[in-house]
Design a protein around this motif. Sequence first.
Motif, mmCIF file in Angstrom:
data_model
loop_
_atom_site.group_PDB
_atom_site.id
_atom_site.type_symbol
_atom_site.label_atom_id
_atom_site.label_comp_id
_atom_site.label_asym_id
_atom_site.label_seq_id
_atom_site.Cartn_x
_atom_site.Cartn_y
_atom_site.Cartn_z
ATOM 1 N N THR A 1 0.993 -1.311 -0.007
ATOM 2 C CA THR A 1 -0.119 -0.062 -0.088
ATOM 3 C C THR A 1 0.943 1.145 -0.111
ATOM 4 O O THR A 1 2.092 1.197 0.409
ATOM 5 C CB THR A 1 -1.028 -0.085 1.341
ATOM 6 O OG1 THR A 1 -0.007 0.171 2.209
ATOM 7 C CG2 THR A 1 -1.766 -1.224 1.349
ATOM 8 N N TRP B 1 -2.749 1.355 -9.320
ATOM 9 C CA TRP B 1 -3.519 0.215 -8.623
ATOM 10 C C TRP B 1 -4.696 0.660 -7.998
ATOM 11 O O TRP B 1 -5.885 0.402 -7.857
ATOM 12 C CB TRP B 1 -2.604 -0.635 -7.871
ATOM 13 C CG TRP B 1 -1.996 -1.574 -8.945
ATOM 14 C CD1 TRP B 1 -0.440 -1.821 -9.105
ATOM 15 C CD2 TRP B 1 -2.429 -2.640 -9.333
ATOM 16 N NE1 TRP B 1 -0.441 -2.638 -10.045
ATOM 17 C CE2 TRP B 1 -1.580 -3.363 -10.231
ATOM 18 C CE3 TRP B 1 -3.812 -3.343 -9.611
ATOM 19 C CZ2 TRP B 1 -1.751 -4.606 -11.049
ATOM 20 C CZ3 TRP B 1 -4.087 -4.526 -10.333
ATOM 21 C CH2 TRP B 1 -2.999 -5.121 -10.947
ATOM 22 N N GLU B 2 -4.543 1.971 -6.963
ATOM 23 C CA GLU B 2 -5.244 2.217 -5.942
ATOM 24 C C GLU B 2 -6.558 3.124 -6.891
ATOM 25 O O GLU B 2 -7.600 2.967 -6.344
ATOM 26 C CB GLU B 2 -4.901 3.170 -4.858
ATOM 27 C CG GLU B 2 -4.082 2.297 -3.958
ATOM 28 C CD GLU B 2 -3.621 3.078 -2.721
ATOM 29 O OE1 GLU B 2 -3.971 4.147 -2.359
ATOM 30 O OE2 GLU B 2 -2.764 2.259 -2.066
ATOM 31 N N ASN C 1 -8.739 0.436 -8.627
ATOM 32 C CA ASN C 1 -9.353 -0.322 -7.576
ATOM 33 C C ASN C 1 -10.695 0.593 -7.317
ATOM 34 O O ASN C 1 -11.718 0.022 -7.000
ATOM 35 C CB ASN C 1 -8.643 -0.563 -6.356
ATOM 36 C CG ASN C 1 -7.736 -1.876 -6.548
ATOM 37 O OD1 ASN C 1 -7.975 -2.842 -7.483
ATOM 38 N ND2 ASN C 1 -6.923 -1.982 -5.575
ATOM 39 N N SER C 2 -10.503 1.828 -7.192
ATOM 40 C CA SER C 2 -11.486 2.734 -6.577
ATOM 41 C C SER C 2 -12.614 2.934 -7.908
ATOM 42 O O SER C 2 -13.953 3.040 -7.548
ATOM 43 C CB SER C 2 -10.952 4.163 -6.182
ATOM 44 O OG SER C 2 -10.366 4.916 -7.205
ATOM 45 N N SER D 1 -14.659 -0.180 -7.898
ATOM 46 C CA SER D 1 -15.726 -0.449 -6.696
ATOM 47 C C SER D 1 -17.103 0.325 -6.841
ATOM 48 O O SER D 1 -17.184 1.330 -7.607
ATOM 49 C CB SER D 1 -15.098 0.457 -5.410
ATOM 50 O OG SER D 1 -13.827 -0.494 -5.128
#
Length: 127
Positions: A75, A119-120, A123-124, A127
Amino acid sequence: MTPLFRRIQPSKKLRITVRSIAQMLKISQNLIKRVESWANVVFVHRLDKGGQFISYRRLEEWQNAIAHQIQTSPTLSELSQLTTSIRHDSRKFKKQYLQQTLDFLNQMCIERQDTLEIWESLNSLAS
């Protein structure tokens, strides 16, 4: 002992070779009788001048261990903590770090941060 040192645990986890020590010391491997990994330093028994202490931080294995920690940071938060630990350690022990090592690690942190940000954000979006 710094947080980075505790995280890496060099005396337990690093596999230090006679070859890498000889390269760092710029001597022949034949001049090294034995290498001992102590808690905070490496002790090298040399045939030409007795014993010599070496900081783990001067070894290529140390750089590789930190690089591995950077590459496997899952992270942005953990990477940030690791980056802070590297900065603190390098300031506290500035004589034991080569500038090229610090530049290399800094570049790795930047690249890993870019990857984790992508990546984050993906991923958001998912979602």
